[in-house]
Motif scaffolding. Structure first.
Motif, PDB file in Angstrom:
ATOM      1  N   ASP A 289       0.814  -1.211   0.000  1.00  0.00           N
ATOM      2  CA  ASP A 289       0.000   0.000   0.000  1.00  0.00           C
ATOM      3  C   ASP A 289       0.849   1.263   0.000  1.00  0.00           C
ATOM      4  OD1 ASP A 289      -2.230  -1.577   0.037  1.00  0.00           O
ATOM      5  OD2 ASP A 289      -2.478  -1.467   2.220  1.00  0.00           O
ATOM      6  N   GLU A 290       2.077   1.209   0.395  1.00  0.00           N
ATOM      7  CA  GLU A 290       2.927   2.399   0.471  1.00  0.00           C
ATOM      8  C   GLU A 290       3.543   2.678  -0.897  1.00  0.00           C
ATOM      9  OE1 GLU A 290       5.788   2.091   3.568  1.00  0.00           O
ATOM     10  OE2 GLU A 290       4.304   1.534   5.066  1.00  0.00           O
ATOM     11  N   PRO A 291       3.593   3.967  -1.297  1.00  0.00           N
ATOM     12  CA  PRO A 291       4.171   4.293  -2.612  1.00  0.00           C
ATOM     13  C   PRO A 291       5.683   4.168  -2.588  1.00  0.00           C
ATOM     14  CG  PRO A 291       3.528   6.287  -1.462  1.00  0.00           C
ATOM     15  CD  PRO A 291       3.066   5.122  -0.622  1.00  0.00           C
ATOM     16  N   ASP A 292       6.240   3.831  -3.742  1.00  0.00           N
ATOM     17  CA  ASP A 292       7.691   3.746  -3.877  1.00  0.00           C
ATOM     18  C   ASP A 292       8.271   5.153  -3.977  1.00  0.00           C
ATOM     19  OD1 ASP A 292       7.734   1.007  -3.856  1.00  0.00           O
ATOM     20  OD2 ASP A 292       7.498   0.849  -6.041  1.00  0.00           O
ATOM     21  N   ASP A 293       9.465   5.326  -3.444  1.00  0.00           N
ATOM     22  CA  ASP A 293      10.142   6.605  -3.538  1.00  0.00           C
ATOM     23  C   ASP A 293      11.002   6.706  -4.786  1.00  0.00           C
ATOM     24  OD1 ASP A 293       9.025   7.538  -1.226  1.00  0.00           O
ATOM     25  OD2 ASP A 293      10.662   6.817   0.049  1.00  0.00           O
ATOM     26  N   GLU A 294      11.027   5.673  -5.581  1.00  0.00           N
ATOM     27  CA  GLU A 294      11.822   5.670  -6.787  1.00  0.00           C
ATOM     28  C   GLU A 294      11.157   6.545  -7.852  1.00  0.00           C
ATOM     29  OE1 GLU A 294      12.497   1.688  -8.097  1.00  0.00           O
ATOM     30  OE2 GLU A 294      12.828   0.979  -6.059  1.00  0.00           O
ATOM     31  N   PRO A 295      11.966   7.257  -8.661  1.00  0.00           N
ATOM     32  CA  PRO A 295      11.376   8.096  -9.708  1.00  0.00           C
ATOM     33  C   PRO A 295      10.697   7.243 -10.769  1.00  0.00           C
ATOM     34  CG  PRO A 295      13.766   8.085  -9.867  1.00  0.00           C
ATOM     35  CD  PRO A 295      13.407   7.322  -8.634  1.00  0.00           C
ATOM     36  N   VAL A 296       9.612   7.782 -11.302  1.00  0.00           N
ATOM     37  CA  VAL A 296       8.849   7.096 -12.339  1.00  0.00           C
ATOM     38  C   VAL A 296       9.226   7.699 -13.683  1.00  0.00           C
ATOM     39  CG1 VAL A 296       6.538   6.588 -13.175  1.00  0.00           C
ATOM     40  CG2 VAL A 296       6.980   6.697 -10.722  1.00  0.00           C
ATOM     41  N   MET A 297       9.438   6.844 -14.654  1.00  0.00           N
ATOM     42  CA  MET A 297       9.791   7.301 -15.990  1.00  0.00           C
ATOM     43  C   MET A 297       8.569   7.956 -16.632  1.00  0.00           C
ATOM     44  SD  MET A 297      11.611   4.940 -18.717  1.00  0.00           S
ATOM     45  CE  MET A 297      12.783   5.625 -19.792  1.00  0.00           C
ATOM     46  N   PRO A 298       8.756   9.145 -17.294  1.00  0.00           N
ATOM     47  CA  PRO A 298       7.592   9.814 -17.891  1.00  0.00           C
ATOM     48  C   PRO A 298       7.065   9.039 -19.100  1.00  0.00           C
ATOM     49  CG  PRO A 298       9.607  10.973 -18.456  1.00  0.00           C
ATOM     50  CD  PRO A 298       9.974   9.895 -17.485  1.00  0.00           C
ATOM     51  N   THR A 299       5.781   9.245 -19.372  1.00  0.00           N
ATOM     52  CA  THR A 299       5.191   8.628 -20.559  1.00  0.00           C
ATOM     53  C   THR A 299       5.672   9.387 -21.790  1.00  0.00           C
ATOM     54  OG1 THR A 299       3.254  10.052 -20.506  1.00  0.00           O
ATOM     55  CG2 THR A 299       3.135   7.995 -19.238  1.00  0.00           C
ATOM     56  N   ALA A 300       5.372   8.864 -22.951  1.00  0.00           N
ATOM     57  CA  ALA A 300       5.793   9.509 -24.201  1.00  0.00           C
ATOM     58  C   ALA A 300       5.140  10.876 -24.353  1.00  0.00           C
ATOM     59  CB  ALA A 300       5.460   8.621 -25.391  1.00  0.00           C
ATOM     60  N   ASP A 301       3.867  10.998 -23.961  1.00  0.00           N
ATOM     61  CA  ASP A 301       3.177  12.287 -24.045  1.00  0.00           C
ATOM     62  C   ASP A 301       3.792  13.314 -23.098  1.00  0.00           C
ATOM     63  OD1 ASP A 301       1.432  11.352 -25.957  1.00  0.00           O
ATOM     64  OD2 ASP A 301      -0.087  10.739 -24.481  1.00  0.00           O
ATOM     65  N   GLU A 302       4.138  12.891 -21.887  1.00  0.00           N
ATOM     66  CA  GLU A 302       4.758  13.815 -20.929  1.00  0.00           C
ATOM     67  C   GLU A 302       6.130  14.266 -21.416  1.00  0.00           C
ATOM     68  OE1 GLU A 302       2.746  12.067 -16.828  1.00  0.00           O
ATOM     69  OE2 GLU A 302       4.717  11.363 -17.466  1.00  0.00           O
ATOM     70  N   ALA A 303       6.886  13.373 -22.001  1.00  0.00           N
ATOM     71  CA  ALA A 303       8.204  13.733 -22.515  1.00  0.00           C
ATOM     72  C   ALA A 303       8.088  14.703 -23.687  1.00  0.00           C
ATOM     73  CB  ALA A 303       8.975  12.483 -22.933  1.00  0.00           C
ATOM     74  N   ALA A 304       7.094  14.482 -24.568  1.00  0.00           N
ATOM     75  CA  ALA A 304       6.889  15.385 -25.696  1.00  0.00           C
ATOM     76  C   ALA A 304       6.441  16.760 -25.218  1.00  0.00           C
ATOM     77  CB  ALA A 304       5.862  14.802 -26.657  1.00  0.00           C
ATOM     78  N   ALA A 305       5.588  16.803 -24.211  1.00  0.00           N
ATOM     79  CA  ALA A 305       5.130  18.083 -23.663  1.00  0.00           C
ATOM     80  C   ALA A 305       6.277  18.835 -23.006  1.00  0.00           C
ATOM     81  CB  ALA A 305       4.007  17.859 -22.661  1.00  0.00           C
ATOM     82  N   ALA A 306       7.203  18.125 -22.403  1.00  0.00           N
ATOM     83  CA  ALA A 306       8.349  18.772 -21.763  1.00  0.00           C
ATOM     84  C   ALA A 306       9.293  19.377 -22.790  1.00  0.00           C
ATOM     85  CB  ALA A 306       9.084  17.768 -20.886  1.00  0.00           C
ATOM     86  N   ARG A 307       9.345  18.820 -24.000  1.00  0.00           N
ATOM     87  CA  ARG A 307      10.227  19.346 -25.037  1.00  0.00           C
ATOM     88  C   ARG A 307       9.638  20.555 -25.744  1.00  0.00           C
ATOM     89  NH1 ARG A 307      11.055  13.786 -26.190  1.00  0.00           N
ATOM     90  NH2 ARG A 307       9.525  13.919 -27.838  1.00  0.00           N
ATOM     91  N   GLN A 308       8.319  20.761 -25.677  1.00  0.00           N
ATOM     92  CA  GLN A 308       7.696  21.890 -26.361  1.00  0.00           C
ATOM     93  C   GLN A 308       8.037  23.188 -25.636  1.00  0.00           C
ATOM     94  OE1 GLN A 308       3.533  21.065 -26.459  1.00  0.00           O
ATOM     95  NE2 GLN A 308       3.699  19.661 -28.179  1.00  0.00           N
ATOM     96  N   PRO A 309       8.182  24.268 -26.387  1.00  0.00           N
ATOM     97  CA  PRO A 309       8.472  25.545 -25.732  1.00  0.00           C
ATOM     98  C   PRO A 309       7.270  26.000 -24.909  1.00  0.00           C
ATOM     99  CG  PRO A 309       8.078  25.872 -28.076  1.00  0.00           C
ATOM    100  CD  PRO A 309       8.112  24.393 -27.833  1.00  0.00           C
TER     101      PRO A 309
END
Length: 169
Positions: A6-26
């Motif tokens: 039930d406890e969330p992991d503290d490890e970073p989660v890899m972004p989805t393809a849409d999130e990565a594309a949105a991060a690259r847009q100005p």
């Protein structure tokens, strides 16, 4: 690893393809004509104020011209008072238009359609005034700048930017 599911992991989660594309847009999604239109609107307002200042500086020449072409029943004192009133009114109007140009051009940067509409109306009034009533050198430049800024706000890429959304703007 966590002992409890039930406890969330503290490890970073890899972004989805849409999130990565949105991060690259100005971050700035404004089209270039809309950005340039703001500069042109502010320049038009500055030229209008400069025109009013030049007319105020040449007040005596205007008065002398009006006295030479006056009607017989108009006194020189009436012409002087009328010139003062007219020039100060014009100065205030030029300042108000410059502030409105800057304000609505700033609001148009956010894609607010009402700002574009108000700028269009102010631009039309400016063009008509300077071409029909007061065609001075800086006045005509102000009118041409206002017309140019209006055209920039209606180019195809600008129209896409100002298209209606679900929320009224």
């Amino acid at each position: 690893m966590n002992a409890k599911p039930d406890e969330p992991d503290d490890e970073p989660v890899m972004p989805t393809a849409d999130e990565a594309a949105a991060a690259r847009q100005p971050l700035d999604r404004r089209p270039t004509p809309v950005r340039y239109a703001m500069i042109v609107w502010i320049t038009a307002g500055a030229c209008g104020v400069l025109n009013a200042i030049i007319l105020m500086a040449n007040k005596q020449d205007l008065i002398n011209t009006w006295i030479r072409t006056k009607e017989p029943d108009v006194t020189n004192e009436q012409i002087i008072r009328g010139a003062n009133t007219l020039l100060w009114t014009f100065m205030v109007a030029a300042l108000v238009f410059a502030v409105l140009f800057a304000l609505f051009a700033y609001k148009a940067q956010d894609g607010i359609r009402r700002a574009r509409l108000l700028l269009t109306m102010l631009g039309l009034v400016t063009v008509l005034f300077y071409f029909l009533i007061l065609p001075t050198q800086f006045g005509l430049m102000t009118a041409l700048l206002a017309a140019t800024a209006t055209v920039l706000m209606y180019l195809p890429s600008s129209n896409v930017f100002f298209r209606p959304t679900e929320l009224p703007t």
